[in-house]
Design a protein around this motif. Structure first.
Motif, short mmCIF file in Angstrom:
data_model
loop_
_atom_site.label_atom_id
_atom_site.label_comp_id
_atom_site.label_asym_id
_atom_site.label_seq_id
_atom_site.Cartn_x
_atom_site.Cartn_y
_atom_site.Cartn_z
N GLY A 95 1.69 -0.26 -1.56
CA GLY A 95 0.69 -0.12 -0.52
C GLY A 95 0.09 1.27 -0.48
O GLY A 95 0.79 2.29 -0.60
N ILE A 96 -1.21 1.35 -0.31
CA ILE A 96 -1.91 2.62 -0.28
C ILE A 96 -1.57 3.38 1.00
O ILE A 96 -1.26 2.79 2.04
CB ILE A 96 -3.44 2.40 -0.39
CG1 ILE A 96 -4.17 3.71 -0.66
CG2 ILE A 96 -3.98 1.71 0.86
CD1 ILE A 96 -5.65 3.51 -1.01
N HIS A 97 -1.59 4.70 0.91
CA HIS A 97 -1.32 5.52 2.08
C HIS A 97 -2.34 5.26 3.18
O HIS A 97 -3.54 5.16 2.91
CB HIS A 97 -1.37 7.01 1.72
CG HIS A 97 -0.24 7.44 0.84
ND1 HIS A 97 -0.21 8.68 0.21
CD2 HIS A 97 0.91 6.81 0.47
CE1 HIS A 97 0.90 8.79 -0.50
NE2 HIS A 97 1.60 7.66 -0.36
N VAL A 98 -1.86 5.17 4.40
CA VAL A 98 -2.77 5.17 5.54
C VAL A 98 -3.36 6.58 5.65
O VAL A 98 -2.64 7.58 5.47
CB VAL A 98 -2.01 4.80 6.83
CG1 VAL A 98 -2.89 4.99 8.06
CG2 VAL A 98 -1.52 3.36 6.74
N PRO A 99 -4.66 6.72 5.89
CA PRO A 99 -5.25 8.07 5.96
C PRO A 99 -4.47 8.98 6.91
O PRO A 99 -4.21 8.64 8.06
CB PRO A 99 -6.67 7.79 6.49
CG PRO A 99 -6.97 6.40 6.02
CD PRO A 99 -5.67 5.68 6.11
N GLY A 100 -4.09 10.16 6.37
CA GLY A 100 -3.35 11.14 7.16
C GLY A 100 -1.86 10.98 7.11
O GLY A 100 -1.12 11.77 7.72
N TYR A 101 -1.35 9.94 6.38
CA TYR A 101 0.08 9.69 6.30
C TYR A 101 0.48 9.49 4.84
O TYR A 101 -0.37 9.40 3.94
CB TYR A 101 0.47 8.46 7.13
CG TYR A 101 0.13 8.58 8.60
CD1 TYR A 101 1.04 9.16 9.49
CD2 TYR A 101 -1.09 8.11 9.10
CE1 TYR A 101 0.73 9.28 10.84
CE2 TYR A 101 -1.40 8.22 10.45
CZ TYR A 101 -0.49 8.81 11.30
OH TYR A 101 -0.81 8.93 12.63
N THR A 102 1.77 9.40 4.62
CA THR A 102 2.28 9.21 3.26
C THR A 102 3.01 7.88 3.13
O THR A 102 3.93 7.74 2.32
CB THR A 102 3.23 10.37 2.87
OG1 THR A 102 4.29 10.43 3.83
CG2 THR A 102 2.46 11.69 2.81
N ALA A 103 2.63 6.91 3.92
CA ALA A 103 3.20 5.57 3.85
C ALA A 103 2.09 4.56 4.08
O ALA A 103 1.01 4.88 4.61
CB ALA A 103 4.31 5.40 4.88
#
Length: 520
Positions: free
Chosen positions: A27-35
């Motif tokens: 899954g791609i990172h949520v903007p501003g996060y690393t998950a």
């Protein structure tokens, strides 16, 4: 995407095991996060969802969605003014860029309910997997819809959806029913190499742009009833393992349909073809009852039995048997391995079941088996053109000793309806074929003009033996008709007994003609 190959985007990597070569969650990172969205902490997920507004562009490639997680995401994108989800717009000041709702490689573990959603930019679901029902009923795709290589494990429901730009479903696998009834495709539509493992329903769908089902495989029935194809409709190399229903469909300008393979029925009854068209079909049965052609047409067939009753056409139309497998545009032969081996090796005959109600003035039949064809009620049958080796049934050749006087019928071309009538007589001998269900009742009075018209067609085609057989059949039907005057019936009987119209060749060792007056 392999679990050992990292995706091209920054990914979550939850559960990664470097020793085993597993890259973890893609899954791609949520903007501003690393998950990814699925593995964010609850507080972080809530904070991200709170930033979304109706119409926002989103990117959740490779993410695994539970049903509750998807609902939470879509509820954040619901427009309260219209009560619908809005996804994928991108507006920066006075400039407008196409946004997107990106779900490539995503996995939807429960039902994915996008019903009535508005995708204002591109909707991207390539390689996505829908493990529950995928619900896009009444959805609107303002931008292109990309679903290439997606897998729908249960029902894919796109009823009344509107695709305003291109819709790409190439190589998609529909393991459940594919439901596209009343959907509207305003631009090009691609279902090339798609696999429909269950029913595929496109009834009342409208295809305003070019439509491609090339190399698609339909394991169940394919329903295109009342669908409208406003431009080209390509089904090249498509395989239908069930029935292909195009009842009351409209093909506005399609110049060709096929070549395709159908192990069941191709139903074109009530369909309308607006322009010149070539149909190339390898099928078990083709039904064209009340089908309408508004221009020239050519129907090239293999294996099929054709029901053409009450078809309507005012321009030349040819029905022809194709002796060899169809050749595709790229030079390959159309694969026919889905057909079982014919009971008689090499028997690829194309049979005509009915021409009743047809105006045959512009009809050409080529290399067809007419032994079971119903002709009564055909208009302008004398103008029918028969090319190649068109064959008819014949009279029983056997000698029947167990009755008096014994009977031997002269071998000649005989219409199926004469077979049916003779088989229904009280003292019928064996060898005449009984009527199939739905053939109706046709007697000598109706068959005499049919024989007369076909005799003229044979004469115009310089086919003297065929003309002689049908002249004999005309005389026979006139002689057996109940409504002719007794004087004429007596003359015809005398004419027959004296071999006036019976072919020469009395029974060996007797003075009788070829058959008795009561049974010939």
């Amino acid at each position: 995407m392999s679990t050992s190959e990292p995706p091209t985007w920054p990914h979550c990597a939850h559960g990664a095991d470097p020793a085993a070569g597993a890259v973890g969650c893609p899954g791609i990172h949520v903007p501003g996060y690393t998950a990814c969205l699925a593995h964010l902490a609850d507080a972080d997920r809530g904070a991200y969802l709170a930033t979304l507004t109706p119409g926002a562009s989103i990117d959740h490639r490779g993410t695994t969605f539970t049903e509750s997680l998807l609902n939470a995401l879509l509820n954040a994108l619901r427009d309260p003014a219209i009560g619908r989800f809005r996804l994928g717009d991108a507006v920066f000041g006075s400039a407008i860029f196409e946004g997107a709702a990106r779900f490539e490689w995503a996995t939807f573990e429960g039902d994915a309910v996008f019903g009535s959603a508005i995708f204002e930019g591109a909707a991207r679901f390539e390689w996505a997997t829908f493990e529950g029902d995928a619900v896009f009923e009444s959805a609107t795709f303002e931008g292109a819809a990309w679903c290439d290589a997606a897998t729908f494990k249960r029902a894919a429901r796109f009823r009344s959806a509107t695709f305003k730009r291109a819709a790409w479903f190439g190589s998609v696998t529909f393991e459940g029913a594919a439901l596209f009834e009343s959907a509207t495709f305003k631009r090009g539509t691609l279902f090339g190499s798609a696999t429909f493992e269950r029913a595929a329903l496109f009834e009342s769908a409208t295809f305003e742009g070019g439509t491609t089902f090339g190399s698609a495989t339909f394991e169940g029935d394919a329903m295109f009833g009342s669908a409208t194809f406003e431009r080209a409709a390509w089904f090249d190399s498509a395989t239908f393992k069930g029935d292909a229903w195009f009842r009351s469909a409209t093909f506005v300008v399609a110049d060709r349909v096929g070549p395709l393979v159908c192990t069941g029925r191709v139903v074109l009854s009530g369909a309308v073809f607006g322009g010149p068209v070539t149909l190339s079909l390898a099928a078990r049965r083709l039904e064209c009852r009340r089908t309408r052609w508004s221009s020239t047409a050519e129907i090239r067939l293999r294996y099929a039995t054709v029901d053409f009753a009450h078809a309507v056409f005012e321009y030349p139309l040819t029905i022809a048997a194709e002796p060899d497998p169809f050749v595709l545009i790229d030079g390959r032969q159309l694969a026919e391995d889905v057909f079982p081996i014919p009971p008689i090796p090499g028997d690829h005959r194309v049979r005509v079941a009915s021409l009743r109600g047809v105006d045959a003035a512009h009809l050409v039949l080529s290399d067809l088996d007419l032994s079971g064809c119903l002709f009564a009620g055909t208009v302008h049958l004398d103008q029918l053109r028969l090319d190649g080796a068109c064959t008819f049934d014949t009279a029983p050749p056997a000698v029947h000793w167990r009755r008096w006087p014994p009977v031997r019928f002269t071998e000649r071309r005989v219409l199926a309806e004469e077979h049916h009538w003779r088989a229904s007589q009280p003292r019928a001998v064996r060898g005449w074929n009984v009527a199939v269900l739905g053939a109706g009742r046709t007697g000598p009075l109706q068959l005499a003009p049919v024989y007369r018209a076909l005799r003229k067609a044979f004469e115009d085609g310089k086919h003297e033996p065929g003309a002689a057989d049908f002249y004999y059949g005309e005389m026979e039907m006139r002689r057996h008709a109940d409504d002719i005057p007794r004087s004429e019936q007596g003359l015809l009987t005398a004419y027959w007994v004296l071999s006036g119209y019976a072919p020469p060749g009395p029974w060996p060792g007797s003075g009788w003609p070829c058959s008795s007056p009561s049974s010939c």
